[in-house]
Enzyme design. Structure first.
Site, PDB file in Angstrom:
ATOM      1  N   LYS A 278      -5.370  19.830  -3.720  1.00  0.00           N
ATOM      2  CA  LYS A 278      -4.311  18.941  -4.162  1.00  0.00           C
ATOM      3  C   LYS A 278      -3.972  19.259  -5.618  1.00  0.00           C
ATOM      4  O   LYS A 278      -4.854  19.377  -6.465  1.00  0.00           O
ATOM      5  CB  LYS A 278      -4.769  17.483  -4.028  1.00  0.00           C
ATOM      6  CG  LYS A 278      -3.651  16.487  -3.868  1.00  0.00           C
ATOM      7  CD  LYS A 278      -4.172  15.134  -3.421  1.00  0.00           C
ATOM      8  CE  LYS A 278      -3.017  14.190  -3.109  1.00  0.00           C
ATOM      9  NZ  LYS A 278      -3.482  12.860  -2.694  1.00  0.00           N
ATOM     10  N   GLU A 364      -7.106   0.061   8.443  1.00  0.00           N
ATOM     11  CA  GLU A 364      -6.801  -1.337   8.162  1.00  0.00           C
ATOM     12  C   GLU A 364      -7.372  -2.281   9.214  1.00  0.00           C
ATOM     13  O   GLU A 364      -7.855  -3.372   8.887  1.00  0.00           O
ATOM     14  CB  GLU A 364      -5.283  -1.533   8.056  1.00  0.00           C
ATOM     15  CG  GLU A 364      -4.647  -0.843   6.855  1.00  0.00           C
ATOM     16  CD  GLU A 364      -4.276   0.612   7.107  1.00  0.00           C
ATOM     17  OE1 GLU A 364      -3.745   1.263   6.182  1.00  0.00           O
ATOM     18  OE2 GLU A 364      -4.525   1.097   8.235  1.00  0.00           O
ATOM     19  N   ARG A 392      -0.573  -3.408  10.120  1.00  0.00           N
ATOM     20  CA  ARG A 392      -1.328  -2.575  11.057  1.00  0.00           C
ATOM     21  C   ARG A 392      -2.568  -3.300  11.573  1.00  0.00           C
ATOM     22  O   ARG A 392      -3.219  -2.827  12.500  1.00  0.00           O
ATOM     23  CB  ARG A 392      -1.735  -1.267  10.374  1.00  0.00           C
ATOM     24  CG  ARG A 392      -0.600  -0.578   9.641  1.00  0.00           C
ATOM     25  CD  ARG A 392      -0.978   0.799   9.167  1.00  0.00           C
ATOM     26  NE  ARG A 392      -0.764   1.780  10.220  1.00  0.00           N
ATOM     27  CZ  ARG A 392      -0.990   3.077  10.095  1.00  0.00           C
ATOM     28  NH1 ARG A 392      -1.473   3.554   8.961  1.00  0.00           N
ATOM     29  NH2 ARG A 392      -0.764   3.913  11.075  1.00  0.00           N
TER      30      ARG A 392
END
Length: 616
Positions: A278, A364, A392
């Site tokens: 990244k 979640e 969610r």
């Protein structure tokens, strides 16, 4: 400045380049991305890490006929640049400009709209099955990060896809983090898989085995099976029914093109594991990918600055300070986040109370049920979660927490409109979907101090409670160190006026007060959406000619509807105007401008009230 990049208006132009031109193109694309995002802000480190992969995918596959489905979309700026949107990158995440995520009505190359994690495999599988059903020869590719692979939905799709005779390629872009650093058993498995001699040998082996001429594919397949069997017996993904390939270097565009070209001819479910970094190519982002995940405008030569500081605290910080203070008072408190440590304001809490901090990864549903289990046995969990992500876990909120009346506190950040991230991240529906749940107390603070006191109020309750607060700063109220529980279900009149009563919820109290000055209206800070202060609603309705409800939530089924229900129950018939978010998805832009467009700034509220008064 960009001699190769400027020749590319679409992927067919890209496919005209020679193989030798791809690496220089990647360099140009990386330089362009740094220049572009430094002027607009946006997601940054993840996009730098996906440049070579994006080039290779569009070079090998016949997009848009072949389908590329990106997960979350944090890494799709290079994709947008190569698919005809380079000249519009200056409008990124601004009103009327490019969306920060793939969006179907923005480009035919955006095959699936995303913003939440872990949807790519399921969507790509659906497209693959649709092609097979219609007799269409088409390749479907899901590109998913290792952070998104921690979510249950990704594994549900893997489980389904592995059992189907469908041509599907899943590319795992493994950079060892999502937004917050990854956690959990899968992350540990991937780290072990790539460590030391194992990773070096596999990467070299994959390069040699897969980067060969087509006539030798049959031999290559046997050699590949030998290599894989020696190094990765019974890998996790092969147990799901996929042909596992990798890991390979995700920044070596030649290896990527060779590998993808050979995989393109394979049948059935394929799984390619690539390793990227990244922030690759921009040293500051490489060294601090969390800081450079999402950026404001910056000078590329100096990077992000820390800023002056000392301004009004954001609501996220108010929560972060509260949970640290509350943890010192009550040893039962634990903090839970689904992979949003920084975004939810839990960095300091983790540092001060590492044994009471739980990052459950991008999961979640599990976060909420995990909290319920803790609450069953005497622990007091606080779930820090964005409004849009709580959607969610709706079943778990109802079935696992509220039905059992368990004392779980939900600190719901990013309620209402969120600005540049747009409708995929807006918290536009939580008041509507929360207030219909029995046993659940729902609060909306009007300022920073009220937020702190509401969090304390909810934590003291022996039942489920939710405090929903917006992104960014509030009006700048003085925050009291002392914490006092608010009277349950009681609002507060902030301004006494005549004829018009404005019942304002949360963030709308401030613009309502400003509008009331011009209207000489009464303003009530309702504080509680559930239980609603029905007595206050009815008293103000009876003493005023017009009732206005205003909330930063969709009008349908929201807090204003609760006020109407209270009036109906008491047999009160008075004109009522409900103001809130429209029955639509509000597109990205500047937060203040978005509220103004919805008529939820002071001028908009005043205008709507005067128009309604003219009808009386």
């Amino acid at each position: 400045m960009y001699p190769l990049l400027e020749t590319i208006q679409s992927p067919p132009d890209l496919r005209k380049l020679s193989r030798q031109q791809l690496a220089p193109l990647a360099t140009e694309l990386r330089d362009f991305l740094v220049e572009s995002v430094s002027k607009t802000g946006g997601h940054f480190a993840s996009n730098l890490g996906s440049i070579e992969l994006t080039i290779a995918l569009h070079y090998v596959f016949n997009t848009p006929d072949d389908r590329l489905v990106w997960d979350v979309g944090h890494q799709t700026y290079p994709h947008k640049i190569l698919t005809g949107r380079r000249e519009r990158m200056g409008s990124m995440r601004q009103k009327g400009g490019l969306a920060g995520f793939p969006k179907r009505d923005e480009s035919e190359y955006d095959t699936f709209g995303v913003g939440h994690s872990s949807t790519s495999i399921g969507a790509a599988l659906g497209m693959a099955v649709a092609a097979k059903t219609q007799g269409i020869e088409r390749k479907c590719v899901a590109i998913i990060g290792d952070g998104s692979m921690t979510a249950g939905q990704a594994f549900e799709a893997l489980n389904n896809a592995g059992a189907m005779d469908t041509d599907l390629l899943v590319v795992l872009n493994d950079n060892e983090m999502s937004i917050s650093p990854n956690v959990g058993a899968l992350n540990n498995y991937l780290a072990k898989l790539m460590s030391g001699r194992f990773y070096a040998a596999m990467r070299e082996g994959s390069s040699k085995v897969l980067g060969i001429a087509p006539p030798l594919k049959e031999i290559a397949s046997k050699v590949e099976e030998h290599v894989k069997g020696f190094f990765t017996p019974g890998t996790l993904f092969e147990e799901f029914g996929f042909n596992y390939i990798g890991p390979i270097d995700g920044h070596d565009v030649d290896v990527l093109v060779d590998t993808l070209s050979n995989i393109r001819s394979l049948k059935g479910p394929q799984f390619l594991h690539i390793v990227t970094k990244k922030g690759h190519g921009y040293k500051l982002a490489e060294s601090d990918p969390v800081k450079y995940h999402g950026v404001t405008k910056f000078d590329p030569s100096n990077g992000l600055t820390s800023g002056k500081g000392g301004g009004k605290p954001q609501y996220t910080q108010v929560f972060g300070d509260w949970i640290c203070d509350m943890a010192k008072r009550d040893p039962r408190l634990v903090g839970i986040t689904p992979a949003m440590r920084e975004g939810s304001g839990l960095v300091r809490f983790e540092q001060e109370h590492p044994d009471r901090y739980y990052d459950v990864a991008i999961a979640e549903q599990h976060a909420v049920t995990f909290a319920a289990g803790l609450a069953c046995d005497g622990v007091k969990p606080v779930v820090a979660i964005y409004s849009t992500f709580l959607q969610r876990a709706y079943d778990q909120l109802i079935h696992d927490v509220a039905l059992q009346n368990l004392p779980v506190l939900f600190a719901i950040d990013r309620a209402g409109l969120v600005g540049a991230d747009g409708p995929t991240h807006a918290g536009a529906f939580d008041l509507s979907f929360l207030r219909c749940i029995p046993n659940l107390t729902v609060m909306a603070p009007s300022d920073e101090n009220e937020c702190r006191q509401m969090l304390y109020t909810g934590f003291q309750m022996n039942s489920p409670a939710a405090v929903r607060y917006p992104r960014g700063t509030g009006p700048g109220a003085e925050i009291q160190a002392e914490m006092t529980a608010l009277p349950l279900g009681k609002g507060l009149v902030r301004r006494q006026g005549e004829k018009v009563a404005i019942l304002a919820f949360g963030s709308m109290v401030t613009p309502a007060l400003a509008a009331a000055e011009a209207l000489n209206a009464t303003v009530a800070d309702m504080r509680f959406v559930k239980p609603l202060d029905a007595e206050l609603v009815c008293r103000l309705a009876e003493s005023h000619d017009l009732v206005i409800t205003v909330e930063e939530n969709v009008v349908m089924g929201g807090a204003g509807s609760a006020c109407l229900e209270a009036m109906q129950a008491m047999g009160i018939l008075k004109p009522v105007l409900q103001l809130g978010l429209p029955d639509d998805y509000v597109e990205h832009g500047d937060p203040a401008g978005m509220l103004a467009d919805c008529g939820l700034d002071a001028a908009g509220i005043e205008r709507s009230v005067r128009q309604r008064l003219a009808m009386l």
